[in-house]
Scaffold this active site. Structure first.
Site, PDB file in Angstrom:
ATOM      1  CB  ILE A 167      -0.898  -0.115   1.121  1.00  0.00           C
ATOM      2  CG1 ILE A 167      -0.199  -0.042   2.620  1.00  0.00           C
ATOM      3  CG2 ILE A 167      -2.018  -1.263   0.982  1.00  0.00           C
ATOM      4  CD1 ILE A 167      -0.936   0.033   3.701  1.00  0.00           C
ATOM      5  N   GLY A 168       2.152   1.066  -0.005  1.00  0.00           N
ATOM      6  CA  GLY A 168       2.996   2.349  -0.050  1.00  0.00           C
ATOM      7  C   GLY A 168       4.471   2.018   0.265  1.00  0.00           C
ATOM      8  N   GLY A 218       8.166   4.190   1.284  1.00  0.00           N
ATOM      9  CA  GLY A 218       8.895   5.614   1.288  1.00  0.00           C
ATOM     10  C   GLY A 218      10.380   5.407   1.560  1.00  0.00           C
ATOM     11  N   GLY A 219      10.862   6.218   2.402  1.00  0.00           N
ATOM     12  CA  GLY A 219      12.438   6.212   2.543  1.00  0.00           C
ATOM     13  C   GLY A 219      12.725   4.988   3.665  1.00  0.00           C
ATOM     14  N   GLY A 270      10.985   2.126   3.768  1.00  0.00           N
ATOM     15  CA  GLY A 270      11.009   0.937   3.206  1.00  0.00           C
ATOM     16  C   GLY A 270       9.464   0.498   2.777  1.00  0.00           C
ATOM     17  CB  SER A 271       7.760  -2.115   0.933  1.00  0.00           C
ATOM     18  OG  SER A 271       8.666  -1.951  -0.036  1.00  0.00           O
ATOM     19  CE  LYS A 303       7.571   2.686   9.163  1.00  0.00           C
ATOM     20  NZ  LYS A 303       7.673   3.968   9.502  1.00  0.00           N
ATOM     21  CG  ASP A 358      10.210  14.174   7.936  1.00  0.00           C
ATOM     22  OD1 ASP A 358       9.872  15.116   7.430  1.00  0.00           O
ATOM     23  OD2 ASP A 358      10.016  13.001   7.514  1.00  0.00           O
TER      24      ASP A 358
END
Length: 700
Positions: free
Chosen positions: A346-347, A349-350, A352-353, A367, A462
């Site tokens: 579903i996504g 990023g920096g 991982g998956s 994650k 962040d």
């Protein structure tokens, strides 16, 4: 005789065309006659000339040749011993050596086909000559018969007189024949000339007809080309109109761009001046920093001692909250995600998956750290350490982790991130202005909770729309604490904005990072306030983070705030929109000292807006030690009591398990909240909410 015996006579007999009637005469006597064939062979034209007209040319005297009577077999001079009294030189019978004119052509000694062809041409060109020749032949034949009759009679003077008379008559006939032949030749020449003129006229007429046909075809082609040219001219005219319209639009756009460029130049000049002032300020700060270096070293030593003390306290507090953190095996996670199937991804990023899975009858988000990720074990343990200690309705719940695989397990958030909703990813509907105000209020609540957390405040570091998730009811959930930092403890105040975390390598997302953090490396709670201000302006305008504060400030200065509001959110109330714009600009101020306090200033503006939008006015900072407040999502909609065993129904709402079972067993098949028919009666335990309720009960 039965047949001629001489070689010449046999050759003529065999080679002459069947259409020829031939008399063979010897010594003035008819010795043999070959009758002509009743069927006349007609030579056909060669294949290539069958359709070509025969155009005879005018004969000349060169086309005639001498023919001796012996070669054609018509006459043969009597021998010198003949008693007929007719000598070889007698005018009654032409001399063998006399010239007998006829049209030139293949010799009778040539092949039969040639003779036949010659005869056909003569018949076509000289029909009168053939008639005369036939008459001459009959006269000569009569003369021969008369000579044979006279030769049989005794010679006497009377006979000689008769013969002289007949000779005169014959001479007269011959002269008449010669005149007729000349007349026939002249007539044939005139006819040939007339036929040639007719053929020339026909050729000219045919050529004129072909030229007329060609002219008609060319005229038709010209008309078609003219028609096509007209159509092309119409198309070119329409295209020209389009090009003119595009050119006009381009010119207008050019003027607009030129004005924007001029404005950009002015902005660049302003920024240059601000940059110069910032450089001067930076020099000033560096000077102050150098002056305070000795004092700082002393403070750091004291802070190190306090940190060790707080670490011991944190370890003891983490043991008390360990019940909210579970360890899962890698086999369980692999089974929950069907072997980390790409279909459940579903996504990414920096870190991982991220995969969606079903773990212990609960839908979760898993994650998994990428081996080549820029983040490493330090960020993994940082997030585990922070999220295992905090619980807040607007902070994502960490359900557990797999330490061996560096994998985190969160509650599943179905509506993605705030960034996806602002950009309407996958054609999703835009957020209304009421939902945006509520999200801003919930995010402020979460930040106040983190900054005032005991014993050490937490700075997210962040903060951006991509790290703000939305659940099924579009409630905001702050996530991704990999680079968050714990502030040094302060025994006097739990919300001291002067506490900071120093680093030589600032990290974050450009556009949302605090400019002072970039220049000095000092991360404070005011750094999150700057990011929160940029997010407020994005919720208000829907524009990108880059340069958004300057654009909103210009709109306010020009009294044109409505022009930059996000119209997809609906009709913004102007008063609330203006308050949000000023609040966002104050939070996003480059100078941290000018930024407002979230708990005392920002919340005071957002709380009435949330009530105006239909939300609760309670400040959800977590546990309320002074008592009274119970989060609404902890209360069962049916029993109106704090839930002990919360479950999620098919309508997406959470109920007390006992209350919902009683509702269904009483014969209801509709939702207690929406009164709509439930798709099914399945109940899913809400372990995350249950853990949050238990923690809240322990703290209160």
């Amino acid at each position: 005789m039965k047949e001629p015996k001489s070689s010449k006579a046999k050759y003529i007999l065999n080679e002459a065309p069947p259409s020829c009637h031939i008399w063979f005469v010897c010594n003035g006597n008819l010795i043999y006659t070959r009758q002509c064939s009743s069927v006349v062979a007609v030579d056909t034209d060669p294949p290539q000339l069958q359709n070509s007209p025969v155009i005879p040319s005018a004969p000349s005297w060169r086309d005639y040749e001498r023919v001796d009577s012996e070669s054609v077999g018509l006459f043969h001079a009597p021998s010198s011993n003949s008693s007929s009294g007719v000598s070889p030189q007698s005018p009654l019978i032409p001399n063998m050596n006399s010239d007998w004119l006829r049209p030139r052509g293949p010799s009778l000694t040539s092949q039969g086909s040639a003779c036949s062809s010659n005869g056909t041409v003569e018949d076509q060109i000289f029909p009168e000559a053939l008639t005369i020749r036939g008459r001459l032949g009959s006269l000569i034949l009569q003369q021969n018969n008369e000579d044979r009759r006279l030769s049989a009679l005794p010679s006497n003077p009377y006979d000689e007189a008769v013969a002289g008379e007949m000779y005169d008559r014959l001479q007269q006939f011959v002269s008449e024949a010669e005149m007729s032949r000349k007349d026939a030749y002249e007539e044939s020449m005139r006819r040939m000339k007339a036929e040639k003129d007719v053929m020339d006229a026909l050729r000219r007429a045919k050529k004129a007809e072909s030229m007329h046909t060609e002219e008609q075809r060319y005229r038709k082609e010209v008309e078609e080309a003219l028609s096509r040219s007209k159509e092309e001219a119409v198309i070119l005219k329409s295209r020209l109109d389009e090009v003119v319209a595009e050119l006009r639009f381009a010119l207008e756009k050019k003027l607009s761009l030129e004005s924007k460029i001029a404005e950009s130049d002015r902005t660049a000049e302003e920024l240059k001046q601000k940059m110069n002032s910032a450089v001067e300020l930076l020099k000033k700060y560096k000077k102050e920093r150098d002056e305070m270096q000795a004092e700082r070293d002393h403070v750091l030593e004291e802070a190190e001692e306090l940190r060790k003390k707080q670490c011991d306290e944190a370890s003891s507090s983490s043991s008390s909250s360990s019940q909210f953190f579970r360890e899962f095996s890698f086999a369980e996670l692999e089974e929950a995600t069907l072997g980390f199937s790409p279909k459940l991804k579903i996504g990414e990023g920096g870190y991982g998956s991220i995969y969606r899975g079903n773990l212990r009858h609960t839908q979760v988000a898993i994650k998994m750290l990428n081996p080549y990720s820029s983040q490493g074990p330090r960020e993994f343990h940082q997030e585990v350490n922070i999220l295992s200690k905090v619980r807040h309705p607007n902070i994502v719940t960490l359900m557990g982790a797999c330490l061996e695989a560096w994998t985190l397990v969160y509650e599943y958030i179905p509506n993605g991130s705030l960034e996806d909703r602002l950009t309407c990813k996958n054609n999703t509907p835009p957020l209304s202005w009421k939902a945006r105000i509520r999200i801003a209020t919930e995010l402020c609540s979460a930040l106040v909770f983190l900054h005032s957390f005991r014993p050490q405040g937490i700075v997210h570091g962040d903060l951006k729309p991509g790290n703000i998730l939305l659940d099924a009811n579009y409630v905001c959930k702050l996530s991704d604490f990999g680079i968050c930092r714990e502030l040094p403890p302060d025994e006097f105040s739990q919300y001291d904005e002067t506490r900071c975390f120093r680093t030589e390598n600032p990290v974050g997302t450009f556009g949302y990072m605090d400019p002072e953090f970039l220049m000095t490396g000092e991360l404070t709670s005011k750094s999150d306030v700057f990011s929160f201000g940029v997010i407020l302006l994005r919720l208000l305008t829907g524009k990108s983070a880059k340069g958004i504060a300057h654009e909103v400030q210009n709109a306010i200065d020009n009294g044109n705030l409505n022009s930059i509001l996000d119209t997809t959110a609906g009709d913004w109330p102007f008063v609330q929109a203006k308050q949000l714009a000023h609040l966002g600009l104050n939070c996003a101020d480059n100078n941290g000292k000018n930024r407002p306090n979230l708990a005392s200033q920002v919340w005071r503006v957002l709380e009435p807006m949330k009530v105006y939008c239909g939300g609760s006015s309670a400040l959800q900072f977590g546990c309320d030690e002074e008592g009274g407040y119970t989060p609404s999502y902890f209360v069962c909609p049916i029993f109106q009591e704090i839930m002990q065993d919360p479950v999620v129904a098919a309508d997406g709402f959470t109920y007390e398990s006992e209350a919902l079972k009683g509702w269904l067993e009483s014969g209801h098949d509709t939702s207690p909240m929406t009164n709509l028919k439930l798709p099914n009666t399945d109940l899913v335990p809400n372990h995350a909410l249950r853990s949050a309720i238990q923690e809240w009960l322990q703290r209160t």
